[in-house]
Enzyme design. Structure first.
Site, PDB file in Angstrom:
ATOM      1  N   CYS A 173     -28.452 -32.091  38.220  1.00 55.15           N
ATOM      2  CA  CYS A 173     -27.375 -33.056  38.501  1.00 55.15           C
ATOM      3  C   CYS A 173     -27.941 -34.466  38.667  1.00 55.15           C
ATOM      4  O   CYS A 173     -28.818 -34.710  39.500  1.00 55.15           O
ATOM      5  CB  CYS A 173     -26.625 -32.614  39.760  1.00 55.15           C
ATOM      6  N   GLY A 174     -27.439 -35.407  37.886  1.00 54.46           N
ATOM      7  CA  GLY A 174     -27.931 -36.777  37.969  1.00 54.46           C
ATOM      8  C   GLY A 174     -27.694 -37.420  39.310  1.00 54.46           C
ATOM      9  O   GLY A 174     -28.561 -38.147  39.838  1.00 54.46           O
ATOM     10  N   HIS A 175     -26.528 -37.185  39.919  1.00 51.27           N
ATOM     11  CA  HIS A 175     -26.245 -37.748  41.242  1.00 51.27           C
ATOM     12  C   HIS A 175     -27.190 -37.166  42.286  1.00 51.27           C
ATOM     13  O   HIS A 175     -27.625 -37.867  43.206  1.00 51.27           O
ATOM     14  CB  HIS A 175     -24.795 -37.468  41.639  1.00 51.27           C
ATOM     15  N   CYS A 176     -27.502 -35.873  42.145  1.00 53.53           N
ATOM     16  CA  CYS A 176     -28.435 -35.240  43.085  1.00 53.53           C
ATOM     17  C   CYS A 176     -29.824 -35.857  42.965  1.00 53.53           C
ATOM     18  O   CYS A 176     -30.501 -36.113  43.966  1.00 53.53           O
ATOM     19  CB  CYS A 176     -28.511 -33.739  42.824  1.00 53.53           C
TER      20      CYS A 176
END
Length: 537
Positions: free
Chosen positions: A82-85
């Protein structure tokens, strides 16, 4: 599937600014040397707690122990892809380092949901990263994290949760020092600090962690600040300097109304749009926004700002006045209004519930003229301003016709034609995936006299009385005088499209199927919670 889009482009922009990680695309926090647990040991079900960059690494075997050992435990449920993670990882590590040695008993932890589906299911994790606060070992009712998702915001939120949410003010000197220390502070004057209203005030303070809250019951302070009964006062270093929220003696404290009041009066009369203020602007819950586009490096533009600020005061609570500096952070706003930087100064009003935009013309920026324009917009006396590109040359020479705002009416509402229109965004992945099928559809019906296949870039063109909530959106405009479009919501393949068109804008009952959601996929919540169990686009 459809690319998500809120009810209006301005709201989308603010939401995206709010969602942007403070540090950009960060790298996932690497494991510390010497702390990686042996895979065989973990397989035995050990409850040992290990760390990576001061963040506890949790799984189903040690989760209960972590809850028992730490009074407050903020847990990130994440997916490695996940990019946000990945962006949040270094922020989480920084916050964990700050909090690790504080006496409040607060720790940060993380759970890899791809490795721990049971924990993910137990706590209802549907998007990543999800941040949940566990208090005093209770695992049945975790609290959702509502703070800003950077290191400073995480630390500030957790400190507020760990300690008293309000500061007790005992004398004049303490109140003056409290007010002087921050740009905005809130002081609750309560004759009984154990009253239900005072407790509600503390609950609001616990949630609004970006504002300092004080409380007092001293009669001499009531008198000093001109307060006769229970009242909440907001003190600020700008505009009116003070705003009062008196309590109804019978109804008590409405905590939701108080939160709205604080959010509204914490903003300047004309608030500049920045990464810092965007969340406050978006969260003010005022549907009408006046946007002043100027270049702050130009003195004449700053004079206009003075006029607009003078016009703003009577509309506080009705219209949010926002400054867009096209030479700064506001430059990214321009495309959403079809503007170029050389077209400033200019002014728009947008209603974020209807996405209707209004342009002041002629653009005389005297305070009286701005006030009159806003009053006319609120009274419904001004026609919406619709964006449109110029009609492209050869727009009707290909199987899929190219529509813009300026030729939409004549094509879509042609009473002799059935017109099937794709409303898309150039950047939308789902739109790109569907494009070949749409071209095939155009090719198939190019020789049909009464069927037109068309497309419209909805990010650059607007249509009266039709709001597009997600991309791609498909509307069918049947022939005849009715002028009532039909939104297509079934499977997006050539065969189903063809059945829909051949059947006059409906599908045979046996072919009806939910190919896309009834409403657009919801936008991310608090910056990271994706729609469904995937990362946000």
């Amino acid at each position: 599937m459809r690319c998500s889009k809120p009810q209006l482009l301005w709201a989308l922009l603010l939401a995206l600014a709010r969602l942007a990680p403070a540090g950009g695309e960060g790298e996932a926090a690497p494991a510390e040397e010497g702390v990686v647990e042996d895979e065989e040991e973990e397989a035995t079900g050990s409850d040992e707690l290990r760390e990576e960059d001061d963040v506890l690494v949790l799984h189903k075997h040690n989760f209960a122990r972590a809850l028992q050992e730490h009074r407050l435990l903020l847990v990130e449920f994440y997916a490695p892809w996940c990019g946000h993670c990945q962006a949040l990882a270094p922020e989480l590590a920084r916050a964990a380092g700050v909090l690790k040695n504080e006496p409040a008993g607060v720790r940060l932890a993380k759970v890899d949901v791809t490795e721990e589906p049971e924990l993910s299911a137990e706590f209802g994790v549907v998007g990543y990263p999800a941040l949940k606060l566990f208090r005093d070992g209770n695992r049945t009712h975790p609290m959702e994290f509502t703070g800003q998702r950077d290191a400073e915001g995480i630390v500030r939120w957790l400190r507020r949760k760990a300690g008293p949410s309000t500061e007790l003010l005992q004398d004049e000197a303490s109140v003056q020092a409290f007010i002087a220390a921050q740009d905005v502070v809130v002081v609750g004057f309560f004759k009984d600090l154990q009253s239900k209203a005072a407790q509600g005030f503390s609950a609001v303070a616990s949630e609004l962690v970006d504002v300092a809250f004080g409380v007092t019951n001293r009669p001499e302070l009531f008198q000093l600040y001109g307060v006769a009964s229970d009242t909440i006062c907001l003190f600020k270093k700008f505009d009116e300097r003070r705003a009062d929220f008196p309590l109804d003696a019978e109804l008590g404290l409405d905590t939701e109304a108080l939160a709205r009041f604080i959010g509204l009066h914490s903003l300047e009369l004309v608030t500049e749009f920045t990464a810092t203020t965007s969340a406050k602007i978006f969260g003010a819950k005022i549907p009408n926004h006046l946007l002043l586009f100027i270049n702050k490096t130009l003195e004449p533009h700053l004079e206009i700002l003075g006029s607009v600020r003078a016009a703003a005061a009577p509309f506080r609570g009705q219209v949010l006045f926002v400054l867009i500096d096209v030479n700064g952070a506001g430059a990214q706003v321009l495309p959403y209004f079809g503007l170029k930087s050389h077209e400033t100064p200019t002014l728009r009003v947008i209603n974020i519930e209807t996405n209707r935009k209004y342009r002041m013309a002629p653009e005389a920026f005297a305070a009286e003229a701005v006030g009159a324009f806003v009053r006319d917009v609120l009274a419904g006396k001004v026609q919406p301003h619709l964006m449109s590109e110029e009609v492209p040359e050869g727009w009707d020479k290909h199987p899929v016709k190219v529509l813009v705002g300026k030729n939409f009416e004549q094509v879509a509402y042609d009473e002799t034609k059935n017109v099937f229109v794709k409303f898309y965004a150039p950047w939308c992945t789902h739109c790109k995936e569907m494009a070949p099928v749409w071209e095939e559809l155009g090719q198939k019906y190019k020789d049909h006299e009464n069927i037109i296949i068309a497309k419209l870039d909805a990010t650059a063109n607007e249509v009266a009385n039709l709001t597009i909530h997600g991309y791609p959106t498909l509307h069918y405009f049947p022939a005849g005088p009715d002028r009532q479009p039909i939104e297509y919501k079934s499977a997006r393949d050539l065969e189903t499209f063809s059945k829909f068109l051949d059947n006059g804008g409906t599908l045979p009952a046996e072919d009806t199927q939910p190919g896309v959601p009834e409403s657009p996929e919801p936008a991310a919540t608090n910056g990271t919670q994706a729609a469904g169990s995937r990362d946000e686009l």
